[in-house]
Design an enzyme around this catalytic site. Structure first.
Site, short mmCIF file in Angstrom:
data_model
loop_
_atom_site.label_atom_id
_atom_site.label_comp_id
_atom_site.label_asym_id
_atom_site.label_seq_id
_atom_site.Cartn_x
_atom_site.Cartn_y
_atom_site.Cartn_z
N ASN A 192 0.81 -1.21 0.00
CA ASN A 192 0.00 0.00 0.00
C ASN A 192 0.85 1.26 0.00
O ASN A 192 0.47 2.28 -0.57
CB ASN A 192 -0.97 0.04 1.17
N HIS A 204 0.13 3.88 -11.52
CA HIS A 204 1.27 3.08 -11.97
C HIS A 204 0.96 2.46 -13.33
O HIS A 204 -0.12 1.92 -13.57
CB HIS A 204 1.59 2.00 -10.95
N ARG A 215 -7.51 4.97 -8.37
CA ARG A 215 -6.60 5.65 -9.31
C ARG A 215 -5.13 5.43 -8.94
O ARG A 215 -4.26 6.22 -9.27
CB ARG A 215 -6.92 7.14 -9.43
N LYS A 216 -4.87 4.31 -8.25
CA LYS A 216 -3.49 3.94 -7.93
C LYS A 216 -2.82 3.22 -9.09
O LYS A 216 -1.59 3.25 -9.22
CB LYS A 216 -3.47 3.04 -6.67
N ILE A 217 -3.63 2.58 -9.91
CA ILE A 217 -3.15 1.87 -11.10
C ILE A 217 -3.80 2.52 -12.31
O ILE A 217 -5.01 2.76 -12.32
CB ILE A 217 -3.49 0.37 -11.04
#
Length: 340
Positions: A243, A262, A290-292
């Site tokens: 995380n 990412h 929206r982390k990936i």
């Protein structure tokens, strides 16, 4: 023919002279987790050929299980650009760098008897507490060289610890290799390890306080993401390291930037998503945060890291030797970071 029937499953052929690269490539033509493992090597290869900063998250007892030299290879050859680890793995790295081995044992050991003998067990791995003590004392004494009047980012702590280990190292380790290569190492849950215990001993025995700026770690990893042309992630297990890396692109808003997430992702885990835990969280779920990135190139390999990682890395060493040798390593600089 319908597009869904574009690729045939290729039955796995046995060859007495097969190399690791050939093995993983042939697995790519099969299915289930063998296919996912082959795809992981393929995606990692694309990361090396792209100009992205590659973050790696390390959880689980990977160093006691014998994965330390694989991590050293990743650092020395810049298959990764930033490592985020549990404190435990980075303690076991110190332990082995100082010449103390882990020993093969049995999962069916008499643990009460092991406790009486002061031998610690990690499933089928053993470590004597006597050797543990020497590693812990090294960290306690190292702590006395640190300035008690200012907090340290964990990157700074591990950089200095790696430097202190170099002249004493019996063999290259994660921290010594990272120090020499300039690869930043972070541990957001440092206290949950022998590092925390050793630093507590420095405080109680010598009155020497070492404090950490964990928020500074957050800023630094996010700053690295903002300075890179893009980012890729490799999760070896899950937990806090995962995380911590996941949020690096999301938190870029503190620098006035909005990043897409990412661009590449590889996850090796045995955890399942339906229990709601982070270690089983899918890359698709991370897209909702929206982390990936929406169009990210990702794969999850549901396998034991101690099986999958050596195969993937050996295949990369063989099949992507040119890309590794000529890789344009992203320049990771923390100069000019606001709030430093």
């Amino acid at each position: 023919m319908n597009e869904r029937f574009h690729h045939r499953v290729q039955p796995f052929p046995v060859s007495p002279s097969m190399t690791a690269g050939e093995l993983v490539e042939r697995m790519r033509g099969t299915s289930f987790q063998a296919r996912s493992l082959g795809k992981a090597a393929e995606i990692w290869g694309r990361m090396l050929e792209d100009e992205v900063a590659i973050f790696a998250g390390l959880a689980g007892a990977m160093v006691p299980a014998g994965m330390r030299q694989v991590l050293v290879y990743l650092i020395q050859h810049r298959l990764i650009d930033c490592l985020v680890s549990t404190g435990a793995n980075l303690y076991h790295d110190v332990y082995e760098t100082l010449g103390h081995p882990h020993w093969q044992g049995s999962p069916d050991s008499d643990d009460v008897e092991l406790g009486r003998l002061k031998v610690n067990r990690f499933y089928d791995v053993l470590a004597p507490e006597h050797d543990f003590y020497h590693g812990e004392r090294f960290i306690t004494e190292f702590a006395l060289s640190l300035d008690p009047d200012r907090p340290y980012k964990t990157r700074e702590y591990f950089q200095l610890l790696g430097r202190a280990l170099v002249p004493l190292a019996k063999e290259e380790g994660i921290l010594t290799a990272a120090y020499k290569a300039g690869v930043p190492v972070y541990s957001p849950a440092l206290g949950d390890s022998v590092h925390g215990i050793a630093l507590a001993a420095a405080r109680t025995e010598y009155g020497h306080r070492v404090t950490f700026d964990i928020v500074g770690d957050v800023l630094e990893t996010s700053w690295i993401a903002t300075q890179a042309a893009g980012t890729g992630v490799i999760y070896l297990g899950g937990g806090t390291p995962k995380n911590f890396i996941q949020q690096a692109e999301v938190s870029a808003y503190v620098f006035g930037r909005e990043l897409p997430g990412h661009r590449y992702g590889i996850q090796i885990t045995q955890d399942q998503p339906q229990w709601g835990g982070l270690s089983g969280c899918t890359f698709e779920e991370a897209q909702s945060w929206r982390k990936i990135a929406p169009d990210a190139d990702t794969v999850t390999v549901y396998a034991d890291v101690t099986i999958a990682l050596p195969l993937i890395v050996n295949a990369l060493a063989e099949r992507k030797a040119g890309a590794i040798q000529h890789r344009r390593v992203p320049r990771i600089s923390l100069d000019g970071m606001p709030g430093a």
